[in-house]
Enzyme design. Sequence first.
Site, PDB file in Angstrom:
ATOM      1  CG  ASN A   9      -2.374   7.214  -1.998  1.00  0.00           C
ATOM      2  OD1 ASN A   9      -2.264   8.373  -2.396  1.00  0.00           O
ATOM      3  ND2 ASN A   9      -1.498   6.634  -1.189  1.00  0.00           N
ATOM      4  CE  LYS A  11       1.107   5.088  -3.383  1.00  0.00           C
ATOM      5  NZ  LYS A  11       2.102   4.126  -2.987  1.00  0.00           N
ATOM      6  CG  HIS A  95       0.414   6.022   2.582  1.00  0.00           C
ATOM      7  ND1 HIS A  95       1.668   5.743   2.112  1.00  0.00           N
ATOM      8  CD2 HIS A  95      -0.444   5.288   1.838  1.00  0.00           C
ATOM      9  CE1 HIS A  95       1.577   4.886   1.106  1.00  0.00           C
ATOM     10  NE2 HIS A  95       0.311   4.588   0.915  1.00  0.00           N
ATOM     11  CD  GLU A  97       4.119   5.768  -0.594  1.00  0.00           C
ATOM     12  OE1 GLU A  97       3.429   6.716  -0.971  1.00  0.00           O
ATOM     13  OE2 GLU A  97       4.021   4.615  -1.084  1.00  0.00           O
ATOM     14  CD  GLU A 167      -1.954   1.140   2.289  1.00  0.00           C
ATOM     15  OE1 GLU A 167      -2.490   0.976   1.189  1.00  0.00           O
ATOM     16  OE2 GLU A 167      -1.233   2.114   2.558  1.00  0.00           O
ATOM     17  N   GLY A 173       3.493  -0.989  -3.767  1.00  0.00           N
ATOM     18  CA  GLY A 173       4.190  -0.595  -4.982  1.00  0.00           C
ATOM     19  C   GLY A 173       5.254  -1.587  -5.415  1.00  0.00           C
ATOM     20  CB  SER A 213       0.834  -5.112  -4.980  1.00  0.00           C
ATOM     21  OG  SER A 213       2.069  -4.415  -4.874  1.00  0.00           O
TER      22      SER A 213
HETATM   23  C1  PEP Z   1      -0.761   2.610  -1.386  1.00  0.00           C
HETATM   24  O1  PEP Z   1      -0.023   3.502  -1.727  1.00  0.00           O
HETATM   25  O2  PEP Z   1      -1.533   2.807  -0.439  1.00  0.00           O
HETATM   26  C2  PEP Z   1      -0.697   1.346  -2.105  1.00  0.00           C
HETATM   27  C3  PEP Z   1      -1.313   0.327  -1.587  1.00  0.00           C
HETATM   28  O3  PEP Z   1       0.020   1.319  -3.272  1.00  0.00           O
HETATM   29  P1  PEP Z   1       0.061   0.111  -4.360  1.00  0.00           P
HETATM   30  O4  PEP Z   1      -1.377  -0.279  -4.607  1.00  0.00           O
HETATM   31  O5  PEP Z   1       0.686   0.729  -5.571  1.00  0.00           O
HETATM   32  O6  PEP Z   1       0.845  -0.985  -3.771  1.00  0.00           O
END
Ligand code: PEP
Length: 252
Positions: A9, A11, A95, A97, A167, A173, A213
């Site tokens: 992703n 973003k 997601h 976000e 997630e 992040g 992460s």
């Molecule tokens: C994500 O945005 O779905 C995500 C898991 O981000 P990150 O790997 O940066 O934590």
Amino acid sequence: MRRPFVAGNWKMNLNRADAVALAAGLAARATQDGGVDLAVCPPSVYLDAVAAALNGSPIALGAQNMYHEAGGAFTGELSAAMLLDVGCKYVILGHSERRHVMGETSEDVNRKVHAALAAGLTPIVCVGELLDQREAGRTAEVIAEQFTASLAGVSADDMARTVMAYEPVWAIGTGKVATPDEAEAVHLDLRKLIEDRYNAEVAAAVRIQYGGSVKPDNAAELLAQPNIDGALVGGASLKVDDFLGIARGALS
Ligand code: PEP
């Protein structure tokens, strides 16, 4: 046996040239049958350019969001047909976000899930708890609520081809990663929810990615868990070596 699936992703990152260079770098190094399905989800304005850079490679294209209506006066939105038209196979829906920054509800996500499935896209449906919800011992309840409402009315056949992503919001992040045991426990709960709603066959078919992460050095241990079938990767998907390192972790 579920085939591992690692999706990136991107973003709201990169410019056109960098997005094309990243896609071309991945395409040059991804092997035809590496034993793992791969996809990248660039910003929507670069979908076309990234599709061209991925052409002939085994890496699929996905979008980060879509709208549930088929077309019309919905300024700024994209339909499932538009995503298919530029070569998307997948679309990330719900997601964290989108849920927590843009205020999307599980009912919004559900409308999008139905539109994506009806059009022939494979949704990657995200669920995950906030830190205070985890600390209050509410993780299972939050996951159940999000799953139930986001997938409401989805048939067994459509569920079997839907991808889920767990997630934990506190791990996205932040560099804080759920331990393999913490992640596996939620994945197992999610699979049980799918079995209770549908049946064991559907539950066994659904791929559930972990996201939060994930990096090359923690991927193998997370993805070795029996109910973790791949990863949804944010930050580390912006580097060819890191993304492919995570994909390798899915195989070890
Ligand atoms: C994500 O945005 O779905 C995500 C898991 O981000 P990150 O790997 O940066 O934590």
